[in-house]
Design a protein around this motif. Structure first.
Motif, PDB file in Angstrom:
ATOM      1  N   ASN A 175      -0.040 -10.462  -1.624  1.00  6.52           N
ATOM      2  CA  ASN A 175      -0.175 -10.488  -3.084  1.00  6.52           C
ATOM      3  C   ASN A 175       0.998 -11.180  -3.787  1.00  6.52           C
ATOM      4  OD1 ASN A 175      -2.594  -8.758  -2.911  1.00  6.52           O
ATOM      5  ND2 ASN A 175      -1.127  -7.129  -2.412  1.00  6.52           N
ATOM      6  N   ARG A 206       5.222  -3.669   0.038  1.00  3.76           N
ATOM      7  CA  ARG A 206       3.996  -4.348   0.446  1.00  3.76           C
ATOM      8  C   ARG A 206       2.784  -3.475   0.170  1.00  3.76           C
ATOM      9  NH1 ARG A 206       5.008  -8.575   4.206  1.00  3.76           N
ATOM     10  NH2 ARG A 206       7.241  -8.776   4.691  1.00  3.76           N
ATOM     11  N   GLN A 207       1.740  -4.090  -0.328  1.00  3.12           N
ATOM     12  CA  GLN A 207       0.497  -3.389  -0.592  1.00  3.12           C
ATOM     13  C   GLN A 207      -0.630  -4.082   0.161  1.00  3.12           C
ATOM     14  OE1 GLN A 207      -0.289  -2.344  -4.680  1.00  3.12           O
ATOM     15  NE2 GLN A 207       1.867  -2.524  -5.258  1.00  3.12           N
ATOM     16  N   PRO A 208      -1.764  -3.417   0.318  1.00  2.00           N
ATOM     17  CA  PRO A 208      -2.882  -4.049   1.040  1.00  2.00           C
ATOM     18  C   PRO A 208      -3.306  -5.363   0.373  1.00  2.00           C
ATOM     19  CG  PRO A 208      -3.268  -1.713   0.736  1.00  2.00           C
ATOM     20  CD  PRO A 208      -2.079  -2.029  -0.072  1.00  2.00           C
ATOM     21  N   TYR A 262      -5.740  -6.572  -7.680  1.00  4.96           N
ATOM     22  CA  TYR A 262      -4.347  -6.120  -7.666  1.00  4.96           C
ATOM     23  C   TYR A 262      -3.898  -5.743  -9.072  1.00  4.96           C
ATOM     24  CZ  TYR A 262       0.695  -6.139  -6.880  1.00  4.96           C
ATOM     25  OH  TYR A 262       2.021  -5.780  -6.814  1.00  4.96           O
ATOM     26  N   ARG A 279      -5.475  -2.356 -10.159  1.00  4.12           N
ATOM     27  CA  ARG A 279      -4.872  -1.189  -9.519  1.00  4.12           C
ATOM     28  C   ARG A 279      -3.423  -0.986  -9.955  1.00  4.12           C
ATOM     29  NH1 ARG A 279      -6.842  -1.124  -3.159  1.00  4.12           N
ATOM     30  NH2 ARG A 279      -9.099  -1.054  -3.554  1.00  4.12           N
ATOM     31  N   ASP A 280      -2.667  -2.062 -10.059  1.00  6.55           N
ATOM     32  CA  ASP A 280      -1.244  -1.925 -10.357  1.00  6.55           C
ATOM     33  C   ASP A 280      -1.010  -1.463 -11.790  1.00  6.55           C
ATOM     34  OD1 ASP A 280       1.380  -2.281  -9.119  1.00  6.55           O
ATOM     35  OD2 ASP A 280       1.709  -3.733 -10.719  1.00  6.55           O
ATOM     36  N   ASN A 295       1.025   1.818 -11.404  1.00  9.64           N
ATOM     37  CA  ASN A 295       2.454   1.588 -11.593  1.00  9.64           C
ATOM     38  C   ASN A 295       2.668   0.569 -12.701  1.00  9.64           C
ATOM     39  OD1 ASN A 295       5.200   1.792 -11.138  1.00  9.64           O
ATOM     40  ND2 ASN A 295       5.204   0.200  -9.560  1.00  9.64           N
TER      41      ASN A 295
END
Length: 384
Positions: free
Chosen positions: A63, A123-125, A132, A135-136, A140
């Motif tokens: 990402n 690191r994220q999936p 991304y 979700r982010d 967060n």
């Protein structure tokens, strides 16, 4: 496909600005414009999933395209802010340069801090940029507060200054269209900012991303509009001056001798207008001398009243008189049809370019046979 169309439009606008900067003297405004459009094009390209996955693989960080998109969006905001504040500034060049450096410095700090926050999140999936972001922002969102806040504030300033300086001129219309795109980006960044702060929103990230894409298209259109209008305007002007240029080229074949490299169309129009101006001056000087010679010693020592007094007619009638003189003397001139040197001087409300166009329009309306122009043919000794 849509993403690449948007990126292509922004890339074309950036390329035109780079070409213009290479032809003309490089300026702070041109550099800022190139940075703004180029960064926005990078944002569009990075949202193409195959490219995002390729970057993840090459840079060995999942990402990473999202983090680079943040930096590119900050660069777009910084370039736009420097461009608009520099164009509207009344300060000296030194102070303006220092203000621009301060703005770039602030943007650089924000970009570095944003990257640090991105990498510290770990690191994220692997996922698409849109997924991304969804979700982010929910999990967060605080990591987005600083870059989004900077983009929101900088582009708000750009939108305000752009709307204030927009007008009905060719450049003013382009600035207005560019500003409309920036207003949409401000709205999208404001939405993401509220979502990052934990505020519930009635629309989703997908709708906001679509609005961002529309904003990019509008910004690209606003940047391309002057070039498009210049091209069509130059084509119209070429058609207008063609009959007059052909006639004067026949009369004054030595005007314009030399190698003239090809360049932007507007430059070629200006070159042809300068040839018309030179040829008109030579024709008028010769006609005035012939008239004095035919009038005898009374006029040989000075100029007549009609030579020095400005015409007491409107600009259109003045241009028509000059055009009529050129048309009447196509088969030769004994000086009798010459209206006087004062008639060739442009009216106070006309620029040199506007005056040549006015004469050319009147000459075209008279409907003379168009002579083939030596200036418009490709020759080794004189090309455009």
């Amino acid at each position: 496909m849509i993403v690449w169309v948007i990126a292509g439009l922004l890339g074309m606008a950036t390329g035109l600005r780079i070409g213009w900067a290479l032809v003309n003297k490089q300026s702070l405004v041109s550099s800022a414009m190139i940075l703004s459009l180029g960064s926005l094009g990078v944002v569009a390209a990075l949202n193409w999933q195959p490219l995002a996955l390729l970057l993840d693989t090459v840079l060995h960080w999942p990402n990473i395209a999202v983090g680079l998109s943040q930096v590119a969006l900050i660069g777009c905001a910084a370039g736009s802010c420097v461009m608009i504040t520099t164009a509207a500034s009344d300060h000296s060049a030194t102070i303006t340069w220092r203000i621009a450096l301060i703005q770039y410095g602030i943007a650089g700090v924000v970009a570095v801090v944003s990257l640090v926050i991105f990498f510290r999140a770990g690191r994220q999936p692997e996922m698409s940029p849109a997924e991304y972001l969804e979700r982010d922002l929910d999990a967060n969102g605080t990591s987005w507060l600083l870059p989004l806040l900077y983009v929101f504030l900088a582009l708000t300033l750009v939108a305000w200054a752009g709307l204030r300086n927009s007008n009905r001129s060719r450049r003013g219309r382009a600035l207005f269209l560019f500003t409309v795109g920036m207003v949409l980006i401000v709205g999208v960044s404001g939405y993401f900012l509220l979502k990052a702060a934990g505020q519930a929103q009635p629309v989703g990230v997908g709708a906001a991303a679509t609005m961002l894409g529309c904003a990019m298209v509008i910004v690209a259109a606003g940047s391309l509009l002057p070039s498009v209008e210049d091209w069509f305007g130059a084509q119209k002007e070429l058609r207008t001056i063609k009959p007059l240029l052909g006639e004067l080229a026949r009369r004054q074949p030595d005007v314009g001798i030399g190698v003239r490299p090809r360049g932007p169309l507007v430059f070629r129009v200006a070159e042809r207008m300068s040839l018309i101006s030179d040829a008109l001056y030579l024709e008028a000087t010769a006609a005035d001398a012939r008239r004095h010679e035919s009038a005898g010693s009374r006029e040989s020592s000075g100029t007549t009243h009609s030579d020095t007094e400005r015409p007491h007619v409107g600009p259109e009638a003045q241009a028509r008189a000059v055009a009529q003189w050129i048309d009447d003397t196509r088969e030769g001139d004994d000086g009798s049809a010459f209206p006087g040197l004062a008639w060739l001087s442009q009216p106070e409300t006309y620029s040199d370019r506007e005056w040549i166009l006015a004469i050319a329009e009147q000459y075209r309306d008279l409907g003379p046979t168009v002579q083939p122009s030596r200036f418009s043919r490709r020759r080794s000794s004189s090309t455009f």
